[in-house]
Scaffold this motif. Structure first.
Motif, PDB file in Angstrom:
ATOM      1  N   GLU A  66      14.895  15.638  20.892  1.00 31.14           N
ATOM      2  CA  GLU A  66      14.065  16.503  20.034  1.00 31.14           C
ATOM      3  C   GLU A  66      14.964  17.194  19.015  1.00 31.14           C
ATOM      4  O   GLU A  66      15.996  17.774  19.386  1.00 31.14           O
ATOM      5  CB  GLU A  66      13.355  17.530  20.948  1.00 31.14           C
ATOM      6  CG  GLU A  66      12.699  18.689  20.280  1.00 31.14           C
ATOM      7  CD  GLU A  66      11.537  18.285  19.378  1.00 31.14           C
ATOM      8  OE1 GLU A  66      11.749  18.281  18.150  1.00 31.14           O
ATOM      9  OE2 GLU A  66      10.438  17.978  19.892  1.00 31.14           O
ATOM     10  N   ASP A  67      14.602  17.125  17.740  1.00 33.78           N
ATOM     11  CA  ASP A  67      15.487  17.724  16.733  1.00 33.78           C
ATOM     12  C   ASP A  67      15.152  19.185  16.430  1.00 33.78           C
ATOM     13  O   ASP A  67      15.969  19.896  15.866  1.00 33.78           O
ATOM     14  CB  ASP A  67      15.458  16.896  15.439  1.00 33.78           C
ATOM     15  CG  ASP A  67      14.091  16.891  14.784  1.00 33.78           C
ATOM     16  OD1 ASP A  67      13.086  16.788  15.518  1.00 33.78           O
ATOM     17  OD2 ASP A  67      14.011  16.984  13.543  1.00 33.78           O
ATOM     18  N   ASP A 115      18.849  13.819  18.086  1.00 38.34           N
ATOM     19  CA  ASP A 115      18.315  12.726  17.263  1.00 38.34           C
ATOM     20  C   ASP A 115      18.279  11.462  18.109  1.00 38.34           C
ATOM     21  O   ASP A 115      18.853  11.428  19.213  1.00 38.34           O
ATOM     22  CB  ASP A 115      19.141  12.532  15.974  1.00 38.34           C
ATOM     23  CG  ASP A 115      20.549  12.059  16.254  1.00 38.34           C
ATOM     24  OD1 ASP A 115      20.705  10.939  16.775  1.00 38.34           O
ATOM     25  OD2 ASP A 115      21.509  12.806  15.968  1.00 38.34           O
ATOM     26  N   ASP A 161      10.771  12.869  20.857  1.00 33.10           N
ATOM     27  CA  ASP A 161      10.034  13.126  19.630  1.00 33.10           C
ATOM     28  C   ASP A 161      10.005  11.805  18.847  1.00 33.10           C
ATOM     29  O   ASP A 161      10.804  10.898  19.114  1.00 33.10           O
ATOM     30  CB  ASP A 161      10.819  14.211  18.869  1.00 33.10           C
ATOM     31  CG  ASP A 161      10.078  14.696  17.643  1.00 33.10           C
ATOM     32  OD1 ASP A 161       8.861  14.457  17.545  1.00 33.10           O
ATOM     33  OD2 ASP A 161      10.723  15.331  16.787  1.00 33.10           O
ATOM     34  N   ILE A 162       9.097  11.676  17.875  1.00 30.74           N
ATOM     35  CA  ILE A 162       9.075  10.435  17.087  1.00 30.74           C
ATOM     36  C   ILE A 162       9.825  10.625  15.769  1.00 30.74           C
ATOM     37  O   ILE A 162      10.759   9.895  15.452  1.00 30.74           O
ATOM     38  CB  ILE A 162       7.623   9.985  16.795  1.00 30.74           C
ATOM     39  CG1 ILE A 162       6.873   9.719  18.106  1.00 30.74           C
ATOM     40  CG2 ILE A 162       7.600   8.738  15.908  1.00 30.74           C
ATOM     41  CD1 ILE A 162       7.284   8.482  18.844  1.00 30.74           C
ATOM     42  N   ALA A 163       9.404  11.637  14.986  1.00 25.98           N
ATOM     43  CA  ALA A 163      10.042  11.842  13.681  1.00 25.98           C
ATOM     44  C   ALA A 163      11.321  12.650  13.867  1.00 25.98           C
ATOM     45  O   ALA A 163      11.264  13.826  14.201  1.00 25.98           O
ATOM     46  CB  ALA A 163       9.075  12.566  12.757  1.00 25.98           C
ATOM     47  N   MET A 164      12.455  12.002  13.702  1.00 31.20           N
ATOM     48  CA  MET A 164      13.740  12.681  13.878  1.00 31.20           C
ATOM     49  C   MET A 164      14.734  12.117  12.874  1.00 31.20           C
ATOM     50  O   MET A 164      14.581  10.980  12.419  1.00 31.20           O
ATOM     51  CB  MET A 164      14.280  12.410  15.295  1.00 31.20           C
ATOM     52  CG  MET A 164      13.562  13.139  16.398  1.00 31.20           C
ATOM     53  SD  MET A 164      14.325  12.807  17.990  1.00 31.20           S
ATOM     54  CE  MET A 164      13.999  11.067  18.204  1.00 31.20           C
ATOM     55  N   PRO A 165      15.766  12.897  12.531  1.00 29.55           N
ATOM     56  CA  PRO A 165      16.784  12.374  11.617  1.00 29.55           C
ATOM     57  C   PRO A 165      17.649  11.319  12.312  1.00 29.55           C
ATOM     58  O   PRO A 165      17.576  11.162  13.530  1.00 29.55           O
ATOM     59  CB  PRO A 165      17.614  13.625  11.278  1.00 29.55           C
ATOM     60  CG  PRO A 165      17.434  14.521  12.447  1.00 29.55           C
ATOM     61  CD  PRO A 165      16.060  14.261  12.973  1.00 29.55           C
ATOM     62  N   ASP A 193      14.835   7.441  14.437  1.00 27.78           N
ATOM     63  CA  ASP A 193      13.580   8.010  14.927  1.00 27.78           C
ATOM     64  C   ASP A 193      13.267   7.512  16.343  1.00 27.78           C
ATOM     65  O   ASP A 193      13.983   6.674  16.902  1.00 27.78           O
ATOM     66  CB  ASP A 193      12.427   7.742  13.940  1.00 27.78           C
ATOM     67  CG  ASP A 193      12.032   6.282  13.859  1.00 27.78           C
ATOM     68  OD1 ASP A 193      12.352   5.528  14.792  1.00 27.78           O
ATOM     69  OD2 ASP A 193      11.392   5.902  12.872  1.00 27.78           O
ATOM     70  N   THR A 249       4.955  14.094  20.366  1.00 28.36           N
ATOM     71  CA  THR A 249       4.922  14.148  18.904  1.00 28.36           C
ATOM     72  C   THR A 249       3.777  14.998  18.373  1.00 28.36           C
ATOM     73  O   THR A 249       2.786  15.220  19.056  1.00 28.36           O
ATOM     74  CB  THR A 249       4.851  12.716  18.313  1.00 28.36           C
ATOM     75  OG1 THR A 249       4.385  12.793  16.981  1.00 28.36           O
ATOM     76  CG2 THR A 249       3.913  11.833  19.096  1.00 28.36           C
ATOM     77  N   SER A 292       1.903  14.091  16.043  1.00 28.83           N
ATOM     78  CA  SER A 292       0.760  13.268  15.611  1.00 28.83           C
ATOM     79  C   SER A 292      -0.312  13.306  16.682  1.00 28.83           C
ATOM     80  O   SER A 292      -0.206  12.623  17.688  1.00 28.83           O
ATOM     81  CB  SER A 292       1.179  11.818  15.412  1.00 28.83           C
ATOM     82  OG  SER A 292       2.472  11.748  14.933  1.00 28.83           O
ATOM     83  N   ASP A 303      -3.085   7.563  15.965  1.00 31.99           N
ATOM     84  CA  ASP A 303      -1.635   7.653  16.104  1.00 31.99           C
ATOM     85  C   ASP A 303      -1.221   7.446  17.550  1.00 31.99           C
ATOM     86  O   ASP A 303      -0.216   6.825  17.845  1.00 31.99           O
ATOM     87  CB  ASP A 303      -1.125   9.009  15.616  1.00 31.99           C
ATOM     88  CG  ASP A 303      -1.236   9.117  14.112  1.00 31.99           C
ATOM     89  OD1 ASP A 303      -1.323   8.064  13.472  1.00 31.99           O
ATOM     90  OD2 ASP A 303      -1.263  10.240  13.599  1.00 31.99           O
TER      91      ASP A 303
END
Ligand code: ADP
Length: 435
Positions: free
Chosen positions: A324-325, A348, A367-371, A374, A397, A399, A404
Protein backbone atom coordinates in the motif's frame (compact mmCIF):
# COMPACT_ATOMS: atom_id res chain seq x y z
CA UNK A 1 25.27 -4.64 -56.18
CA UNK A 2 22.00 -2.93 -56.97
CA UNK A 3 19.37 -3.75 -54.40
CA UNK A 4 16.07 -5.12 -55.54
CA UNK A 5 13.48 -2.66 -54.37
CA UNK A 6 9.76 -3.06 -54.20
CA UNK A 7 7.87 0.00 -53.18
CA UNK A 8 4.34 0.35 -51.91
CA UNK A 9 3.79 4.03 -51.85
CA UNK A 10 0.62 5.62 -50.68
CA UNK A 11 -0.95 2.43 -49.52
CA UNK A 12 -4.22 3.31 -51.27
CA UNK A 13 -2.92 3.63 -54.80
CA UNK A 14 -0.31 0.89 -54.53
CA UNK A 15 2.57 1.54 -56.82
CA UNK A 16 5.19 -1.13 -57.23
CA UNK A 17 8.53 -0.91 -58.90
CA UNK A 18 11.25 -3.52 -59.04
CA UNK A 19 14.82 -2.36 -59.51
CA UNK A 20 17.70 -4.74 -60.13
CA UNK A 21 17.39 -8.47 -60.54
CA UNK A 22 20.92 -9.56 -59.79
CA UNK A 23 20.27 -10.97 -56.34
CA UNK A 24 21.83 -14.39 -55.67
CA UNK A 25 19.83 -17.56 -55.18
CA UNK A 26 19.68 -18.49 -51.52
CA UNK A 27 19.37 -21.91 -49.87
CA UNK A 28 17.00 -21.57 -46.96
CA UNK A 29 13.53 -22.52 -45.86
CA UNK A 30 10.92 -20.84 -48.06
CA UNK A 31 8.05 -21.30 -45.59
CA UNK A 32 9.87 -19.65 -42.73
CA UNK A 33 11.20 -16.85 -44.96
CA UNK A 34 7.74 -16.19 -46.30
CA UNK A 35 6.26 -16.21 -42.82
CA UNK A 36 8.83 -13.69 -41.56
CA UNK A 37 8.41 -11.36 -44.54
CA UNK A 38 4.63 -11.57 -44.37
CA UNK A 39 4.77 -10.47 -40.77
CA UNK A 40 7.17 -7.57 -41.34
CA UNK A 41 5.38 -6.33 -44.45
CA UNK A 42 1.96 -6.89 -42.89
CA UNK A 43 2.94 -4.79 -39.88
CA UNK A 44 4.46 -2.07 -42.05
CA UNK A 45 1.27 -1.76 -44.08
CA UNK A 46 -0.95 -2.06 -40.98
CA UNK A 47 0.84 0.65 -39.03
CA UNK A 48 1.15 3.10 -41.96
CA UNK A 49 -1.73 5.43 -42.69
CA UNK A 50 0.11 7.89 -44.93
CA UNK A 51 3.25 7.69 -47.03
CA UNK A 52 4.32 4.20 -47.94
CA UNK A 53 6.24 1.01 -47.48
CA UNK A 54 9.48 0.12 -49.18
CA UNK A 55 10.91 -3.37 -49.35
CA UNK A 56 14.49 -3.69 -50.47
CA UNK A 57 16.79 -6.68 -50.71
CA UNK A 58 20.55 -6.66 -51.11
CA UNK A 59 23.48 -9.02 -50.73
CA UNK A 60 25.93 -8.02 -48.02
CA UNK A 61 28.88 -10.43 -47.91
CA UNK A 62 27.55 -13.91 -47.18
CA UNK A 63 24.14 -12.55 -46.19
CA UNK A 64 20.96 -11.47 -47.82
CA UNK A 65 19.42 -8.45 -46.13
CA UNK A 66 15.80 -7.56 -46.63
CA UNK A 67 14.68 -4.22 -45.24
CA UNK A 68 11.07 -3.24 -44.79
CA UNK A 69 10.81 0.50 -44.29
CA UNK A 70 7.61 2.36 -43.57
CA UNK A 71 6.55 5.92 -42.90
CA UNK A 72 3.95 4.89 -40.34
CA UNK A 73 3.28 5.59 -36.70
CA UNK A 74 6.72 4.47 -35.52
CA UNK A 75 7.61 3.06 -32.12
CA UNK A 76 8.76 5.02 -29.07
CA UNK A 77 12.39 4.44 -28.05
CA UNK A 78 11.42 2.99 -24.67
CA UNK A 79 9.00 0.54 -26.31
CA UNK A 80 11.35 -0.61 -29.10
CA UNK A 81 13.26 -3.16 -26.96
CA UNK A 82 9.98 -4.95 -26.18
CA UNK A 83 8.45 -5.37 -29.60
CA UNK A 84 9.80 -8.91 -30.00
CA UNK A 85 8.33 -10.05 -26.68
CA UNK A 86 5.45 -12.50 -26.83
CA UNK A 87 2.02 -10.87 -26.69
CA UNK A 88 3.56 -7.41 -26.54
CA UNK A 89 1.81 -4.53 -28.26
CA UNK A 90 2.36 -0.79 -28.12
CA UNK A 91 -0.13 1.03 -25.90
CA UNK A 92 -3.66 -0.30 -25.85
CA UNK A 93 -4.98 2.52 -28.02
CA UNK A 94 -2.91 1.67 -31.04
CA UNK A 95 -3.28 -2.08 -30.63
CA UNK A 96 -7.04 -1.64 -30.37
CA UNK A 97 -7.09 0.59 -33.41
CA UNK A 98 -4.82 -1.65 -35.47
CA UNK A 99 -5.70 -5.08 -34.12
CA UNK A 100 -3.31 -8.02 -33.92
CA UNK A 101 -2.10 -10.42 -31.28
CA UNK A 102 1.36 -9.22 -30.29
CA UNK A 103 2.78 -12.56 -31.37
CA UNK A 104 3.92 -11.90 -34.94
CA UNK A 105 7.33 -10.43 -34.22
CA UNK A 106 8.10 -12.91 -31.45
CA UNK A 107 7.51 -15.74 -33.91
CA UNK A 108 9.32 -13.95 -36.73
CA UNK A 109 12.43 -13.49 -34.59
CA UNK A 110 12.33 -17.10 -33.50
CA UNK A 111 12.08 -18.26 -37.10
CA UNK A 112 14.90 -15.93 -38.12
CA UNK A 113 17.00 -17.64 -35.44
CA UNK A 114 16.11 -21.06 -36.87
CA UNK A 115 17.37 -19.79 -40.23
CA UNK A 116 20.60 -18.61 -38.56
CA UNK A 117 19.58 -15.07 -39.33
CA UNK A 118 18.32 -12.11 -37.32
CA UNK A 119 15.75 -9.37 -37.35
CA UNK A 120 16.59 -5.88 -36.14
CA UNK A 121 14.40 -2.81 -35.85
CA UNK A 122 14.96 0.92 -35.93
CA UNK A 123 12.15 3.36 -35.46
CA UNK A 124 11.25 6.97 -34.76
CA UNK A 125 7.91 7.68 -33.18
CA UNK A 126 5.63 9.47 -35.64
CA UNK A 127 8.08 9.05 -38.51
CA UNK A 128 8.26 5.35 -39.29
CA UNK A 129 10.15 2.12 -38.82
CA UNK A 130 12.72 0.01 -40.59
CA UNK A 131 12.92 -3.72 -39.94
CA UNK A 132 15.88 -5.64 -41.35
CA UNK A 133 15.79 -9.39 -41.83
CA UNK A 134 19.29 -10.73 -42.50
CA UNK A 135 19.88 -14.37 -43.35
CA UNK A 136 22.82 -16.40 -44.61
CA UNK A 137 22.89 -17.14 -48.32
CA UNK A 138 23.23 -20.81 -47.44
CA UNK A 139 21.69 -22.23 -44.34
CA UNK A 140 24.25 -24.64 -42.88
CA UNK A 141 23.08 -27.49 -40.71
CA UNK A 142 25.74 -29.50 -38.85
CA UNK A 143 26.95 -32.39 -40.98
CA UNK A 144 24.95 -31.23 -44.01
CA UNK A 145 26.90 -30.69 -47.20
CA UNK A 146 24.16 -28.59 -48.76
CA UNK A 147 21.58 -27.24 -46.40
CA UNK A 148 18.25 -29.02 -46.71
CA UNK A 149 15.17 -27.05 -45.81
CA UNK A 150 14.84 -27.32 -42.01
CA UNK A 151 11.42 -28.93 -42.11
CA UNK A 152 12.09 -30.62 -38.77
CA UNK A 153 12.49 -27.21 -37.23
CA UNK A 154 9.00 -26.21 -38.15
CA UNK A 155 6.49 -26.49 -35.35
CA UNK A 156 4.19 -29.49 -35.43
CA UNK A 157 1.23 -29.08 -37.73
CA UNK A 158 -1.13 -27.18 -35.51
CA UNK A 159 -4.28 -29.01 -36.58
CA UNK A 160 -5.28 -32.06 -34.60
CA UNK A 161 -3.53 -33.35 -31.51
CA UNK A 162 -0.01 -31.92 -31.24
CA UNK A 163 3.11 -33.80 -30.25
CA UNK A 164 3.76 -34.03 -26.56
CA UNK A 165 7.36 -33.21 -25.69
CA UNK A 166 7.50 -33.65 -21.98
CA UNK A 167 10.64 -32.61 -20.16
CA UNK A 168 11.63 -33.16 -16.55
CA UNK A 169 10.85 -29.53 -15.72
CA UNK A 170 7.69 -29.43 -17.81
CA UNK A 171 4.50 -28.36 -16.07
CA UNK A 172 2.20 -30.42 -18.24
CA UNK A 173 2.02 -34.20 -18.01
CA UNK A 174 0.20 -34.97 -21.16
CA UNK A 175 -2.98 -33.13 -20.19
CA UNK A 176 -5.12 -32.38 -23.18
CA UNK A 177 -5.78 -28.72 -23.90
CA UNK A 178 -8.26 -27.66 -26.55
CA UNK A 179 -7.17 -24.35 -28.06
CA UNK A 180 -10.02 -22.55 -29.79
CA UNK A 181 -8.34 -19.91 -31.93
CA UNK A 182 -8.65 -18.78 -35.54
CA UNK A 183 -5.51 -16.67 -35.70
CA UNK A 184 -2.67 -18.64 -37.26
CA UNK A 185 0.31 -16.94 -35.56
CA UNK A 186 -1.41 -17.33 -32.20
CA UNK A 187 -2.04 -21.02 -32.90
CA UNK A 188 1.59 -21.61 -33.87
CA UNK A 189 2.90 -19.81 -30.83
CA UNK A 190 0.54 -21.40 -28.34
CA UNK A 191 1.23 -24.81 -29.83
CA UNK A 192 4.92 -24.14 -29.41
CA UNK A 193 4.61 -22.93 -25.82
CA UNK A 194 2.26 -25.64 -24.60
CA UNK A 195 3.65 -28.73 -26.34
CA UNK A 196 7.17 -27.83 -25.20
CA UNK A 197 5.85 -28.10 -21.63
CA UNK A 198 4.33 -31.51 -22.07
CA UNK A 199 0.73 -30.58 -22.82
CA UNK A 200 -1.10 -32.26 -25.67
CA UNK A 201 -2.75 -29.67 -27.81
CA UNK A 202 -5.80 -29.96 -30.00
CA UNK A 203 -6.76 -26.96 -32.09
CA UNK A 204 -10.24 -25.89 -33.15
CA UNK A 205 -10.26 -23.05 -35.68
CA UNK A 206 -13.73 -21.80 -34.87
CA UNK A 207 -16.55 -22.21 -32.40
CA UNK A 208 -18.33 -24.93 -34.36
CA UNK A 209 -15.20 -27.05 -34.54
CA UNK A 210 -14.70 -26.53 -30.80
CA UNK A 211 -18.16 -27.82 -29.95
CA UNK A 212 -17.66 -30.88 -32.15
CA UNK A 213 -14.25 -31.51 -30.55
CA UNK A 214 -15.52 -31.40 -26.94
CA UNK A 215 -18.42 -33.63 -27.95
CA UNK A 216 -16.00 -36.25 -29.29
CA UNK A 217 -13.44 -36.27 -26.47
CA UNK A 218 -13.45 -34.20 -23.32
CA UNK A 219 -10.22 -32.21 -22.95
CA UNK A 220 -8.69 -31.39 -19.54
CA UNK A 221 -9.09 -27.68 -20.20
CA UNK A 222 -9.93 -25.20 -22.91
CA UNK A 223 -8.21 -21.99 -24.01
CA UNK A 224 -10.79 -19.90 -25.78
CA UNK A 225 -10.45 -16.88 -28.04
CA UNK A 226 -13.50 -14.61 -28.06
CA UNK A 227 -13.49 -13.13 -31.52
CA UNK A 228 -14.04 -15.79 -34.12
CA UNK A 229 -16.19 -15.94 -37.23
CA UNK A 230 -19.70 -17.46 -37.01
CA UNK A 231 -19.83 -19.09 -33.57
CA UNK A 232 -17.74 -16.82 -31.32
CA UNK A 233 -16.17 -17.54 -27.93
CA UNK A 234 -19.17 -16.30 -25.96
CA UNK A 235 -21.46 -18.71 -27.77
CA UNK A 236 -19.02 -21.59 -27.27
CA UNK A 237 -18.85 -20.86 -23.54
CA UNK A 238 -22.60 -20.69 -23.24
CA UNK A 239 -23.04 -23.94 -25.15
CA UNK A 240 -20.50 -25.92 -23.14
CA UNK A 241 -21.85 -24.68 -19.83
CA UNK A 242 -25.26 -25.91 -20.91
CA UNK A 243 -23.98 -29.48 -21.34
CA UNK A 244 -23.55 -31.66 -18.29
CA UNK A 245 -20.23 -33.12 -19.43
CA UNK A 246 -18.61 -29.72 -19.93
CA UNK A 247 -20.41 -27.64 -17.30
CA UNK A 248 -17.25 -27.63 -15.15
CA UNK A 249 -14.58 -27.79 -17.85
CA UNK A 250 -11.85 -25.27 -16.90
CA UNK A 251 -11.81 -22.47 -19.49
CA UNK A 252 -9.15 -19.81 -19.87
CA UNK A 253 -10.11 -16.86 -22.05
CA UNK A 254 -7.18 -15.52 -24.05
CA UNK A 255 -8.28 -12.57 -26.11
CA UNK A 256 -7.14 -9.43 -27.86
CA UNK A 257 -10.65 -8.06 -27.52
CA UNK A 258 -11.43 -5.19 -25.20
CA UNK A 259 -13.99 -6.85 -22.95
CA UNK A 260 -16.90 -4.69 -21.80
CA UNK A 261 -18.34 -4.91 -18.31
CA UNK A 262 -21.40 -6.76 -19.58
CA UNK A 263 -19.23 -9.27 -21.40
CA UNK A 264 -17.04 -9.69 -18.34
CA UNK A 265 -19.97 -10.40 -16.13
CA UNK A 266 -21.23 -12.93 -18.71
CA UNK A 267 -17.82 -14.63 -18.64
CA UNK A 268 -17.71 -14.67 -14.84
CA UNK A 269 -21.28 -15.95 -14.72
CA UNK A 270 -20.18 -18.83 -16.92
CA UNK A 271 -17.32 -19.73 -14.59
CA UNK A 272 -14.25 -18.94 -16.58
CA UNK A 273 -11.01 -19.77 -14.85
CA UNK A 274 -9.21 -16.60 -15.87
CA UNK A 275 -9.28 -13.83 -18.47
CA UNK A 276 -5.97 -12.96 -20.07
CA UNK A 277 -5.47 -10.10 -22.51
CA UNK A 278 -3.20 -11.19 -25.31
CA UNK A 279 -1.06 -8.07 -25.22
CA UNK A 280 -0.63 -8.40 -21.50
CA UNK A 281 0.95 -11.71 -20.59
CA UNK A 282 4.34 -13.39 -20.71
CA UNK A 283 5.09 -17.00 -21.58
CA UNK A 284 5.74 -17.80 -17.90
CA UNK A 285 2.46 -16.22 -16.78
CA UNK A 286 0.52 -18.03 -19.46
CA UNK A 287 2.04 -21.35 -18.45
CA UNK A 288 1.34 -20.62 -14.80
CA UNK A 289 -2.31 -19.93 -15.63
CA UNK A 290 -2.60 -23.15 -17.64
CA UNK A 291 -0.89 -25.14 -14.87
CA UNK A 292 -3.37 -23.75 -12.32
CA UNK A 293 -6.22 -24.70 -14.63
CA UNK A 294 -5.26 -28.35 -15.01
CA UNK A 295 -3.96 -28.79 -11.46
CA UNK A 296 -5.92 -31.33 -9.42
CA UNK A 297 -8.56 -29.75 -7.20
CA UNK A 298 -6.97 -28.50 -3.97
CA UNK A 299 -7.77 -30.37 -0.75
CA UNK A 300 -10.57 -28.84 1.33
CA UNK A 301 -7.98 -27.34 3.71
CA UNK A 302 -5.16 -26.20 1.45
CA UNK A 303 -1.70 -27.16 2.58
CA UNK A 304 0.40 -24.12 3.30
CA UNK A 305 3.78 -23.95 1.61
CA UNK A 306 6.35 -25.56 3.96
CA UNK A 307 8.19 -22.34 4.77
CA UNK A 308 5.01 -20.52 5.73
CA UNK A 309 4.05 -23.44 7.97
CA UNK A 310 7.40 -23.33 9.69
CA UNK A 311 7.15 -19.60 10.23
CA UNK A 312 3.64 -19.88 11.62
CA UNK A 313 4.71 -22.50 14.08
CA UNK A 314 7.72 -20.41 15.02
CA UNK A 315 6.01 -17.07 15.54
CA UNK A 316 2.57 -18.36 16.36
CA UNK A 317 1.02 -15.82 14.00
CA UNK A 318 0.32 -16.06 10.29
CA UNK A 319 2.32 -13.58 8.22
CA UNK A 320 0.38 -11.02 6.17
CA UNK A 321 2.09 -8.73 3.67
CA UNK A 322 0.35 -5.38 3.10
CA UNK A 323 1.31 -3.57 -0.12
CA UNK A 324 0.00 0.00 0.00
CA UNK A 325 1.51 3.34 -0.98
CA UNK A 326 -0.71 5.57 1.14
CA UNK A 327 0.84 5.94 4.64
CA UNK A 328 -2.53 6.55 6.33
CA UNK A 329 -4.05 3.43 4.80
CA UNK A 330 -0.97 1.45 5.70
CA UNK A 331 -1.21 2.61 9.31
CA UNK A 332 -4.89 1.66 9.44
CA UNK A 333 -4.22 -1.82 8.06
CA UNK A 334 -1.39 -2.33 10.51
CA UNK A 335 -3.62 -1.30 13.41
CA UNK A 336 -6.35 -3.70 12.26
CA UNK A 337 -4.06 -6.66 11.72
CA UNK A 338 -1.14 -6.54 14.11
CA UNK A 339 -2.81 -8.24 17.07
CA UNK A 340 -3.63 -11.34 15.09
CA UNK A 341 -0.99 -11.40 12.35
CA UNK A 342 2.67 -10.63 11.83
CA UNK A 343 2.43 -7.70 9.42
CA UNK A 344 5.00 -7.05 6.69
CA UNK A 345 4.76 -3.83 4.69
CA UNK A 346 5.73 -2.55 1.25
CA UNK A 347 4.87 0.77 -0.38
CA UNK A 348 4.85 -0.22 -4.06
CA UNK A 349 4.26 -3.32 -6.12
CA UNK A 350 7.90 -4.06 -6.83
CA UNK A 351 8.88 -3.80 -3.16
CA UNK A 352 5.85 -5.97 -2.40
CA UNK A 353 7.03 -8.71 -4.78
CA UNK A 354 10.52 -8.52 -3.27
CA UNK A 355 9.12 -8.82 0.27
CA UNK A 356 6.93 -11.71 -0.82
CA UNK A 357 9.90 -13.54 -2.37
CA UNK A 358 12.05 -12.92 0.68
CA UNK A 359 9.49 -13.82 3.39
CA UNK A 360 6.83 -15.95 1.69
CA UNK A 361 3.92 -14.54 3.65
CA UNK A 362 0.78 -16.59 4.24
CA UNK A 363 -1.38 -13.97 2.57
CA UNK A 364 -0.91 -10.75 0.62
CA UNK A 365 -3.17 -7.69 0.66
CA UNK A 366 -2.40 -5.27 -2.14
CA UNK A 367 -3.58 -1.91 -3.37
CA UNK A 368 -4.03 -1.70 -7.16
CA UNK A 369 -2.98 1.84 -8.12
CA UNK A 370 0.57 2.28 -6.86
CA UNK A 371 3.79 3.87 -8.12
CA UNK A 372 6.70 1.88 -9.62
CA UNK A 373 4.64 -1.30 -10.12
CA UNK A 374 0.87 -1.51 -9.77
CA UNK A 375 -1.05 -4.27 -8.03
CA UNK A 376 -1.93 -6.09 -11.27
CA UNK A 377 1.70 -6.38 -12.34
CA UNK A 378 2.64 -7.37 -8.80
CA UNK A 379 0.01 -10.13 -8.89
CA UNK A 380 1.38 -11.36 -12.20
CA UNK A 381 4.91 -11.51 -10.80
CA UNK A 382 3.65 -13.36 -7.73
CA UNK A 383 1.68 -15.87 -9.78
CA UNK A 384 4.69 -16.44 -12.03
CA UNK A 385 6.84 -17.34 -9.01
CA UNK A 386 6.70 -21.06 -8.27
CA UNK A 387 7.12 -20.54 -4.52
CA UNK A 388 4.32 -17.95 -4.29
CA UNK A 389 1.85 -19.35 -6.79
CA UNK A 390 -0.56 -20.64 -4.14
CA UNK A 391 -0.29 -17.62 -1.82
CA UNK A 392 -3.73 -15.97 -1.55
CA UNK A 393 -3.69 -12.39 -2.81
CA UNK A 394 -6.51 -9.99 -1.92
CA UNK A 395 -7.00 -6.72 -3.80
CA UNK A 396 -7.72 -3.71 -1.60
CA UNK A 397 -8.70 -0.79 -3.75
CA UNK A 398 -10.70 2.37 -3.95
CA UNK A 399 -12.48 1.11 -7.07
CA UNK A 400 -15.78 0.24 -5.50
CA UNK A 401 -17.86 -0.03 -8.65
CA UNK A 402 -19.29 -3.43 -9.40
CA UNK A 403 -17.64 -3.71 -12.82
CA UNK A 404 -14.25 -2.90 -11.35
CA UNK A 405 -14.62 -5.65 -8.80
CA UNK A 406 -15.33 -8.12 -11.55
CA UNK A 407 -12.36 -6.89 -13.56
CA UNK A 408 -10.13 -7.29 -10.52
CA UNK A 409 -11.33 -10.81 -9.80
CA UNK A 410 -10.97 -11.72 -13.45
CA UNK A 411 -7.29 -10.83 -13.18
CA UNK A 412 -6.92 -13.73 -10.77
CA UNK A 413 -7.08 -12.16 -7.30
CA UNK A 414 -8.46 -14.43 -4.60
CA UNK A 415 -10.74 -11.75 -3.26
CA UNK A 416 -11.54 -8.10 -3.17
CA UNK A 417 -12.01 -5.48 -0.45
CA UNK A 418 -12.98 -1.90 -1.17
CA UNK A 419 -11.63 1.12 0.66
CA UNK A 420 -12.24 2.37 3.25
CA UNK A 421 -11.68 -1.13 4.58
CA UNK A 422 -14.39 -2.49 6.82
CA UNK A 423 -12.62 -4.12 9.80
CA UNK A 424 -15.09 -7.00 10.10
CA UNK A 425 -15.04 -7.79 6.39
CA UNK A 426 -11.26 -7.71 6.41
CA UNK A 427 -10.97 -10.13 9.36
CA UNK A 428 -13.61 -12.41 7.87
CA UNK A 429 -11.84 -12.52 4.48
CA UNK A 430 -8.49 -13.26 6.12
CA UNK A 431 -9.94 -15.96 8.35
CA UNK A 432 -11.59 -17.63 5.37
CA UNK A 433 -8.42 -17.65 3.32
CA UNK A 434 -6.05 -18.60 6.09
CA UNK A 435 -7.90 -21.12 8.22
P1 ADP B 1 0.73 -7.47 -33.66
O1 ADP B 1 1.03 -6.70 -34.91
O2 ADP B 1 -0.12 -8.68 -33.89
O3 ADP B 1 0.22 -6.61 -32.54
P2 ADP B 1 3.61 -8.03 -33.58
O4 ADP B 1 4.38 -8.94 -32.68
O5 ADP B 1 3.72 -8.25 -35.02
O6 ADP B 1 2.09 -8.11 -33.08
O7 ADP B 1 4.03 -6.55 -33.22
C1 ADP B 1 4.12 -6.17 -31.86
C2 ADP B 1 3.89 -4.69 -31.75
O8 ADP B 1 5.02 -3.98 -32.28
C3 ADP B 1 2.69 -4.15 -32.50
O9 ADP B 1 1.49 -4.31 -31.80
C4 ADP B 1 3.07 -2.69 -32.65
O10 ADP B 1 2.80 -2.01 -31.44
C5 ADP B 1 4.59 -2.75 -32.84
N1 ADP B 1 4.97 -2.74 -34.29
C6 ADP B 1 5.36 -3.79 -35.02
N2 ADP B 1 5.67 -3.42 -36.29
C7 ADP B 1 5.44 -2.08 -36.35
C8 ADP B 1 5.56 -1.09 -37.38
N3 ADP B 1 5.99 -1.39 -38.61
N4 ADP B 1 5.25 0.18 -37.06
C9 ADP B 1 4.82 0.52 -35.80
N5 ADP B 1 4.68 -0.37 -34.80
C10 ADP B 1 4.98 -1.65 -35.06
Amino acid sequence: MTPAVLVWWQAVGIQASLVGDDLPQIASDPHLCRHILQNLIGNAVKFTDAGGVEIAARQQGGELQVTVRDTGIGIAADQLPHIFDEFWQADGTSSRKYGGTGLGLAIARKYAGLLQGRITAESTLGKGSTFTFALPLRLSLPGAEMAPPPAALLPAAPAGVGRAQPSAAAAGQGQRILLVEDNEPAVIQMSDILTSQGYRLQVARDGKEALVAVGQALPDAMILDLMMPQVDGFQVLKAIRGREATAHLPVLILTAKHVTREELSFLKGNHIQQLIQKGDVSRAELLAAVARMVAPAPPAKPELPPRARVRRQRSGKPVVLVVEDNPDNLRTMRALLQDTYTVLEATDGRAGVEQARAHRPDLILTDIAMPVMDGLDALRAIRADEALRSTPVLAVTASAMKGDQETILAHGFDGYLSKPVDADLLRKALRELLD
